[in-house]
Design a protein around this motif. Structure first.
Motif, short mmCIF file in Angstrom:
data_model
loop_
_atom_site.label_atom_id
_atom_site.label_comp_id
_atom_site.label_asym_id
_atom_site.label_seq_id
_atom_site.Cartn_x
_atom_site.Cartn_y
_atom_site.Cartn_z
N ILE A 200 71.96 -30.91 -9.79
CA ILE A 200 71.77 -30.97 -11.48
C ILE A 200 72.12 -29.64 -11.99
O ILE A 200 71.38 -28.73 -11.82
CB ILE A 200 70.28 -31.66 -11.74
CG1 ILE A 200 70.22 -32.84 -10.79
CG2 ILE A 200 70.56 -31.86 -13.22
CD1 ILE A 200 69.11 -33.48 -10.94
N LEU A 208 70.68 -31.20 -19.89
CA LEU A 208 71.49 -31.61 -18.63
C LEU A 208 72.97 -31.46 -19.21
O LEU A 208 73.75 -32.03 -19.99
CB LEU A 208 71.37 -33.64 -18.38
CG LEU A 208 72.09 -33.96 -17.36
CD1 LEU A 208 71.88 -33.31 -16.02
CD2 LEU A 208 71.98 -35.33 -17.45
N THR A 211 75.53 -33.67 -13.56
CA THR A 211 74.85 -34.07 -12.14
C THR A 211 75.64 -34.72 -11.19
O THR A 211 76.41 -35.56 -11.74
CB THR A 211 73.53 -34.88 -12.54
OG1 THR A 211 72.77 -35.18 -11.33
CG2 THR A 211 73.96 -36.23 -13.18
N GLY A 215 72.20 -36.91 -7.69
CA GLY A 215 71.33 -36.39 -8.81
C GLY A 215 71.21 -37.39 -9.78
O GLY A 215 70.13 -37.71 -10.28
#
Length: 384
Positions: A200, A208, A211, A215
């Motif tokens: 990730i 974020l 990913t 993940g």
């Protein structure tokens, strides 16, 4: 397949030069705009059609990348190997602007199959072209055409194209660099999606960024980690501050720096899951458009129960000179298995497994399974 913009043969009122230059550079970030840009250039030069092609000198092949008028390029690409304007690759030096009669005289051109089969049916005769770029095998060429009943391109149009060609070249090179980076990034992302281990990528504040598939599944299950408001956080409230501070610290370290050691944390799982081991590594600074400046990134790699670790390729085992039996026990401890499970899977007694583990502790100067797992995670390059 070339993208094209249908245009009327009548000349339009030319737009101011600065607007045309701005459109050329804007097309470097949006290749869908090139047909419209070439149509503006067609109007500016008083041409019937303008194309941007890649011509291969070795085999005579040609690909039309963009064009301003539909139907102009089809026959030309089919007859590219017999196109008399491309007889000598030496003429096509980057930045050079030429008229068709500099490459072959008009009387000679009229005697060629290319004229009879391609130009004459389309009513074309005069060429003005500029070399955007040349490689060993071919060249990218910007070409403008006029009809047979129109005057040939003169020195004024040649000077205009010479000026605009510099901007086209800069825009195309910018587009190629972005395309190369885009394609390379997607190739690497496809590779990461094939990895069974969760990986990730997050910013310094936990946002974020990307990913892989493993993940995404882990985050969806909220096994040790979850997404909250677009940020990756520890699933258990007690672990959240520690994870956030670790990510923030590591993301600002330079990858490869002597002090940039991966941070290893153990995060609580759900009621039905074992804890997970999280390895946080610096991933460098990347320009973030919404922030308007570079931001540090960190890669969060996850280890947990049921994840395989091959002792045969384990750097940790080689570095600490573990025997084959010790390496197998260490790998299974690293994968999150209990000593009883390890004993059953290896067909050994509990005492034998404990004996191997004690020897591993001695060789690695560790004193608990968790300390061993954290050291293993820092050393072993087999981690994602």
């Amino acid at each position: 397949m070339a993208r094209s913009a249908v245009t009327a043969p009548e000349a339009k009122t030319p737009a101011p030069l600065h607007e045309l230059v701005h459109a050329i550079h804007a097309a470097g970030a949006d290749d869908e705009s090139w047909p419209e840009v070439l149509d503006r250039l067609r109007s500016h030069l008083g041409a019937r059609a303008v194309t941007l092609v890649h011509h291969e000198f070795l085999g005579g092949g040609e690909v039309t990348l963009y064009e301003s008028a539909t139907g102009c390029s089809g026959g030309m690409t089919e007859y590219a190997a017999r196109n008399p304007w491309f007889m000598s690759s030496c003429d096509y030096q980057p930045g050079r602007v030429m008229t068709g009669d500099e490459l072959i005289s008009t009387p000679e051109l009229r005697r060629t199959d290319f004229y009879r089969e391609v130009l004459q049916p389309r009513g074309l005769l005069h060429l003005l072209c500029g070399v955007v770029d040349q490689r060993q095998r071919g060249a990218h060429v910007l070409a403008a055409y006029r009809a047979e009943n129109e005057p040939a391109f003169d020195a004024a149009q040649k000077a205009e194209l010479s000026l605009l060609l510099q901007h086209v070249t800069l825009s195309m090179r910018s587009q190629w660099r972005w395309q190369e980076a885009h394609d390379l990034a997607h190739a690497l992302l496809r590779l990461s999606d094939q990895d069974a281990n969760p990986a990730i990528l997050v910013s310094a504040d936990g946002e974020l960024v990307h990913t892989n598939a493993a993940g995404a599944r882990l985050l969806e299950r909220r096994h040790g980690l979850r997404v909250d408001g677009g940020r990756v956080v520890a699933a258990h409230p007690h672990d959240r501050r520690l994870l956030a501070e670790t990510i923030a610290r590591v993301a600002h370290e330079a990858p490869g720096a002597e002090a940039a050691r991966p941070a290893v944390l153990t995060l609580a799982g759900t009621a039905d899951d074992e804890p997970i081991v999280v390895v946080v590594r610096p991933a460098g600074a990347v320009f973030r458009r919404h922030a308007g400046s570079p931001r540090g990134l960190a890669m969060v790699a996850v280890r947990g129960a049921q994840q395989r670790h091959d002792p045969a390729v384990c750097v940790f085992a080689r570095q600490y000179e573990l025997t084959a039996a010790q390496a197998r026990v260490s790998a299974l401890v690293f994968s999150g298995q209990s000593l009883a499970t390890i004993a059953r899977s290896l067909g050994l007694s509990d005492n034998t497994v404990r004996s191997h583990l004690k020897q591993v502790f001695q060789k690695t100067d560790t004193h608990s399974q968790m300390e061993l797992v954290h050291l293993h995670a820092r050393v072993c390059s087999a981690l994602p």
